[in-house]
Design an enzyme around this catalytic site. Structure first.
Site, PDB file in Angstrom:
ATOM      1  N   LEU A 100     -29.249 -52.336 -87.792  1.00  0.00           N
ATOM      2  CA  LEU A 100     -27.989 -52.964 -87.516  1.00  0.00           C
ATOM      3  C   LEU A 100     -27.681 -51.985 -86.391  1.00  0.00           C
ATOM      4  CD1 LEU A 100     -27.233 -53.143 -91.330  1.00  0.00           C
ATOM      5  CD2 LEU A 100     -27.639 -54.755 -90.231  1.00  0.00           C
ATOM      6  N   ASP A 101     -26.699 -52.237 -85.982  1.00  0.00           N
ATOM      7  CA  ASP A 101     -25.384 -51.733 -84.900  1.00  0.00           C
ATOM      8  C   ASP A 101     -24.898 -50.289 -86.076  1.00  0.00           C
ATOM      9  OD1 ASP A 101     -26.226 -53.856 -83.669  1.00  0.00           O
ATOM     10  OD2 ASP A 101     -23.777 -54.373 -82.939  1.00  0.00           O
ATOM     11  N   ALA A 102     -24.201 -49.684 -85.068  1.00  0.00           N
ATOM     12  CA  ALA A 102     -24.271 -48.162 -85.590  1.00  0.00           C
ATOM     13  C   ALA A 102     -22.688 -48.212 -86.639  1.00  0.00           C
ATOM     14  CB  ALA A 102     -23.761 -47.359 -84.182  1.00  0.00           C
ATOM     15  N   HIS A 183     -27.611 -58.128 -81.451  1.00  0.00           N
ATOM     16  CA  HIS A 183     -26.269 -58.922 -81.727  1.00  0.00           C
ATOM     17  C   HIS A 183     -25.971 -59.636 -82.183  1.00  0.00           C
ATOM     18  CE1 HIS A 183     -26.411 -54.261 -80.449  1.00  0.00           C
ATOM     19  NE2 HIS A 183     -25.433 -54.488 -79.353  1.00  0.00           N
ATOM     20  N   LYS A 186     -22.577 -61.297 -83.716  1.00  0.00           N
ATOM     21  CA  LYS A 186     -21.561 -60.579 -82.935  1.00  0.00           C
ATOM     22  C   LYS A 186     -21.062 -61.782 -81.839  1.00  0.00           C
ATOM     23  CE  LYS A 186     -21.028 -56.105 -84.405  1.00  0.00           C
ATOM     24  NZ  LYS A 186     -21.164 -54.818 -83.502  1.00  0.00           N
TER      25      LYS A 186
END
Length: 234
Positions: A100-102, A183, A186
């Site tokens: 997962l992204d930060a 991503h 998004k």
């Protein structure tokens, strides 16, 4: 599994020490001296170090509720590791199955079983992932149809697989997808003219997040078994 990883999983040696032992001729596989650290070995092989047979420890399978502001890595970087953030000791044998992204929160799975994690991340497995998505504006019916039909992402040769959209409120949805492009959530919402303001993963396959934020637990045997195993390259 790589031979150097097997040595780490069956002894207290670090990865560097395991590689040194292999390169120094101390490791035998099926009574043959092996000098290459990346040699692939199986559970039924007879593997010895300095004449002593080795047996790998049981694999670990961990559920983490990732907070924002940390990275899905087993080392601290510009952001702290998710392991540090939830109080797990940093471990170079554990890896994340589906990052997962930060700024994204929610369900992260960590393991030292490469074949198990491959079953989650391999595109052909179509492993279900469910996200709670906060949006900058309401989704139009046309946008929902595009998400559920499949749409073109910039730089991708194929359409996304059909998603499932469930409306929670005016600007919040549950989005279920069966792939994990870079991503992807998004980019999918951007492709239909919207913007993700917050993103939280709450389910992978039949494993549902049920621990408090910034905490973790071991998976049950049933949760581990719900991930369909595939044959990885040997």
């Amino acid at each position: 599994m790589r031979l150097d990883k097997f040595i780490c999983k069956s002894t207290s040696l670090s990865l560097l020490q395991a590689r040194e032992a292999i390169e120094n001729g101390q490791v035998h596989v099926n009574q043959q001296c092996v000098l290459h650290v990346n040699t692939q070995v199986h559970e039924n092989n007879h593997i010895s170090l300095a004449g002593k047979q080795l047996f790998a420890r049981p694999s670990r399978y961990i559920m983490i509720n990732k907070p924002a502001g940390c990275v899905c890595s087993n080392v601290d970087e510009a952001y702290p590791s998710v392991f540090t953030a939830v109080g797990l000791p940093l471990d170079d044998q554990l890896h994340i199955a589906g990052r997962l992204d930060a700024d994204t929160t929610g369900l992260v799975l960590a393991t030292d079983d490469g074949r198990w994690s491959f079953s989650i991340t391999r595109p052909e497995q179509a492993c279900l992932k469910v996200y709670r998505v906060n949006l900058s504006k309401p989704l139009t019916p046309q946008a929902i149809q595009a998400l559920e039909t499949g749409l073109q992402l910039q730089g991708e040769p194929q359409l996304t697989r059909p998603a499932v959209v469930k409306l929670i409120s005016n600007k919040q949805i549950l989005l279920s997808i069966s792939e994990g492009k870079f991503h992807q959530v998004k980019r999918m919402l951007a492709a239909v003219g919207n913007r993700v303001t917050a993103l939280h993963r709450q389910q992978i396959a039949d494993i549902c997040l049920n621990v408090e934020p910034a905490s973790w637990r071991e998976l049950s045997s049933a949760e581990v078994a719900c991930i369909k195993q595939v044959e990885s390259e040997k």
